[in-house]
Scaffold this motif. Structure first.
Motif, PDB file in Angstrom:
ATOM      1  N   HIS A  49      10.185  59.067  43.806  1.00  0.00           N
ATOM      2  CA  HIS A  49      10.200  59.998  44.927  1.00  0.00           C
ATOM      3  C   HIS A  49       9.246  59.608  46.058  1.00  0.00           C
ATOM      4  O   HIS A  49       8.943  60.459  46.904  1.00  0.00           O
ATOM      5  N   GLN A  92       8.913  61.990  49.037  1.00  0.00           N
ATOM      6  CA  GLN A  92      10.267  62.516  49.149  1.00  0.00           C
ATOM      7  C   GLN A  92      10.497  63.704  48.212  1.00  0.00           C
ATOM      8  O   GLN A  92       9.888  63.811  47.149  1.00  0.00           O
ATOM      9  N   ARG A  93      11.394  64.574  48.638  1.00  0.00           N
ATOM     10  CA  ARG A  93      11.872  65.693  47.821  1.00  0.00           C
ATOM     11  C   ARG A  93      10.720  66.462  47.177  1.00  0.00           C
ATOM     12  O   ARG A  93      10.725  66.745  45.976  1.00  0.00           O
ATOM     13  N   GLU A  96      11.122  69.369  44.860  1.00  0.00           N
ATOM     14  CA  GLU A  96      11.391  69.165  43.438  1.00  0.00           C
ATOM     15  C   GLU A  96      10.101  68.951  42.649  1.00  0.00           C
ATOM     16  O   GLU A  96      10.074  69.159  41.436  1.00  0.00           O
ATOM     17  N   ARG A 102       9.166  74.283  47.611  1.00  0.00           N
ATOM     18  CA  ARG A 102      10.549  74.755  47.539  1.00  0.00           C
ATOM     19  C   ARG A 102      10.682  76.114  48.220  1.00  0.00           C
ATOM     20  O   ARG A 102      11.619  76.350  48.989  1.00  0.00           O
ATOM     21  N   SER A 125      16.491  69.338  51.843  1.00  0.00           N
ATOM     22  CA  SER A 125      15.463  68.494  51.256  1.00  0.00           C
ATOM     23  C   SER A 125      14.262  68.456  52.191  1.00  0.00           C
ATOM     24  O   SER A 125      14.409  68.614  53.406  1.00  0.00           O
ATOM     25  N   SER A 127      10.459  66.256  52.881  1.00  0.00           N
ATOM     26  CA  SER A 127       9.537  65.153  52.604  1.00  0.00           C
ATOM     27  C   SER A 127       8.259  65.360  53.405  1.00  0.00           C
ATOM     28  O   SER A 127       8.286  65.943  54.497  1.00  0.00           O
TER      29      SER A 127
END
Length: 314
Positions: A49, A92-93, A96, A102, A125, A127
């Motif tokens: 990620h 990234q992400r 998650e 989130r 998404s 980042s």
């Protein structure tokens, strides 16, 4: 519901996702982007990620963008390397990795959808970007809808029209098909005449049309930003057409095919893209090799040290 952005003008509502825009947000002081929170996020982000990149500060060829590694380093060491060096950390992400991001992401898009009638997004998404003073981010084109939100520091963004010569059709097809990276684009100084440019300060955010090529240069300060990506039915249709056109290009001797997203031809291309993507998932061909040739080092002058090149799948 928390308020994320200032009042939208009628022109901004109309042009969202269709033209480059500069807007304001209210989260420059959000504790999710404080140093201690970022250090924890770096340590919690798995290798799959994150990206760590560098490029010479005066380099204009986006293909010179280099990939590195920071596995096993503490978050504070990585941030020290960013502060003294020439690196760009892309987590990234993060939604998650941490439930706090989130919730933040969901609230942010709820706010956009409340302000822009008819806008409905999915597969969102987020980042986080932590980058060095004067860092030069290579010209590249993203596949989903994207926005860039400035939290700390200042940077300038140049956005180019998503059409030739800035974005040849075969280039976006190759990026969509993961046959090349998002920096595999041509660049010529003459392109600057067609660019729109924004100076981003804390509390600014910018957004642009699908696939619009863009590049970034930081001011002489550490920058903390975050990006958001999203899909809509319109974006998904455009993606499917580019995907199918890339598959069909050899059959038509390299000719550009229509990018129309309505009618029988579009429906046929949508089916071709869906079938091929399903096959790729079954065949395990959803990643591409990336060459790593440096490692983050907070003691090094540039914030990194070269290592023997080796490949990983991303």
């Amino acid at each position: 519901m928390r308020q994320f952005s200032t009042e939208w003008t009628p022109d901004q509502i109309r042009d969202f996702g269709r033209k480059p825009l500069l807007l304001r947000h209210g989260h420059a002081e959000n504790p999710l982007f404080a140093d201690d929170a970022l250090a924890r996020l770096i340590e919690a982000t798995p290798r799959s990620h994150f990206h760590v990149n560098t490029i010479d500060r005066d380099e204009t060829d986006p293909r010179k963008w280099r990939e590195g590694d920071m596995s096993g380093l503490s978050g504070l060491d990585v941030m020290a390397a960013v502060a003294r060096g020439n690196i760009w950390v892309h987590l990234q992400r993060v939604h998650e990795t941490s439930s706090a991001y989130r919730v933040f992401l969901d609230d942010l898009f709820a706010d956009i959808e409340r302000n822009v009638p008819g806008f409905r997004s999915y597969r969102r998404s987020m980042s986080v970007l932590i980058s060095s003073p004067n860092m030069n981010v290579a010209l590249h084109a993203d596949v989903p809808g994207q926005s860039l939100w400035q939290v700390r520091g200042r940077k300038r963004v140049w956005v180019y029209p998503p059409q030739p010569p800035y974005l040849p059709q075969e280039k976006i097809e190759a990026i969509v098909l993961q046959r090349s990276g998002d920096t595999d684009l041509p660049y010529d100084p003459s392109y600057e005449a067609g660019a729109e440019s924004f100076e981003l300060e804390p509390g600014d955010w910018a957004t642009w049309p699908r696939n619009a090529p863009h590049r970034v240069r930081n001011a002489d300060c550490v920058n903390v930003s975050f990006t958001t990506e999203h899909w809509t039915d319109e974006l998904r249709a455009g993606y499917a057409v580019d995907y199918a056109n890339g598959l069909l290009r050899p059959l038509f001797r390299g000719a550009d095919l229509s990018r129309e997203t309505r009618g029988p031809a579009f429906m046929a291309k949508f089916a071709v893209a869906a079938a091929h993507k399903g096959w790729r998932r079954l065949a395990g061909r959803t990643h591409m090799p990336v060459t790593v040739d440096f490692r983050v080092d907070p003691r090094a002058a540039q914030g990194f040290a070269d290592v023997a090149p080796h490949q990983i799948m991303k």
